[in-house]
Design a protein around this motif. Sequence first.
Motif, mmCIF file in Angstrom:
data_model
loop_
_atom_site.group_PDB
_atom_site.id
_atom_site.type_symbol
_atom_site.label_atom_id
_atom_site.label_comp_id
_atom_site.label_asym_id
_atom_site.label_seq_id
_atom_site.Cartn_x
_atom_site.Cartn_y
_atom_site.Cartn_z
ATOM 1 N N LYS A 98 0.840 -1.194 0.000
ATOM 2 C CA LYS A 98 0.000 0.000 0.000
ATOM 3 C C LYS A 98 0.881 1.253 0.000
ATOM 4 O O LYS A 98 1.787 1.385 0.808
ATOM 5 C CB LYS A 98 -0.922 0.017 1.211
ATOM 6 N N LEU A 99 0.580 2.144 -0.936
ATOM 7 C CA LEU A 99 1.254 3.438 -1.010
ATOM 8 C C LEU A 99 0.220 4.530 -0.818
ATOM 9 O O LEU A 99 -0.902 4.417 -1.304
ATOM 10 C CB LEU A 99 1.912 3.638 -2.375
ATOM 11 N N THR A 100 0.607 5.572 -0.138
ATOM 12 C CA THR A 100 -0.256 6.733 0.017
ATOM 13 C C THR A 100 0.460 7.897 -0.634
ATOM 14 O O THR A 100 1.633 8.131 -0.377
ATOM 15 C CB THR A 100 -0.501 7.031 1.501
ATOM 16 N N VAL B 105 -10.483 5.601 -9.438
ATOM 17 C CA VAL B 105 -9.143 6.076 -9.786
ATOM 18 C C VAL B 105 -8.081 5.239 -9.069
ATOM 19 O O VAL B 105 -7.060 4.875 -9.658
ATOM 20 C CB VAL B 105 -8.995 7.578 -9.450
ATOM 21 N N ALA B 106 -8.310 4.910 -7.812
ATOM 22 C CA ALA B 106 -7.344 4.133 -7.034
ATOM 23 C C ALA B 106 -7.069 2.768 -7.651
ATOM 24 O O ALA B 106 -5.995 2.199 -7.444
ATOM 25 C CB ALA B 106 -7.829 3.971 -5.601
ATOM 26 N N GLU B 107 -8.013 2.230 -8.421
ATOM 27 C CA GLU B 107 -7.803 0.949 -9.112
ATOM 28 C C GLU B 107 -7.098 1.154 -10.450
ATOM 29 O O GLU B 107 -6.392 0.270 -10.919
ATOM 30 C CB GLU B 107 -9.135 0.240 -9.333
#
Length: 76
Positions: free
Chosen positions: A16-18, A46-48
């Motif tokens: 996981k990156l933020t 968008v995150a996918e």
Amino acid sequence: MADLKLARLPDRAPVKLTLAVLPDLHQALEEYAALYASTYGRQEPVAELVPAMLAAFLDSDREFAKARRSGVSAAR
């Protein structure tokens, strides 16, 4: 040790990156997601889409691929 045709599968645990993006990039990503939905008839957040977009970008970068093949890395 057995000599299987299928090699050992690579690690597939997601990392996981933020990250934070500027508003104009966020707007462009939202617009891309809308175009993706109208093109493929399927909405994706968008995150996918971003991981696939980054992978496509890296796959298309010839200099990066050349550096990886030669073992050159800027990772520290």
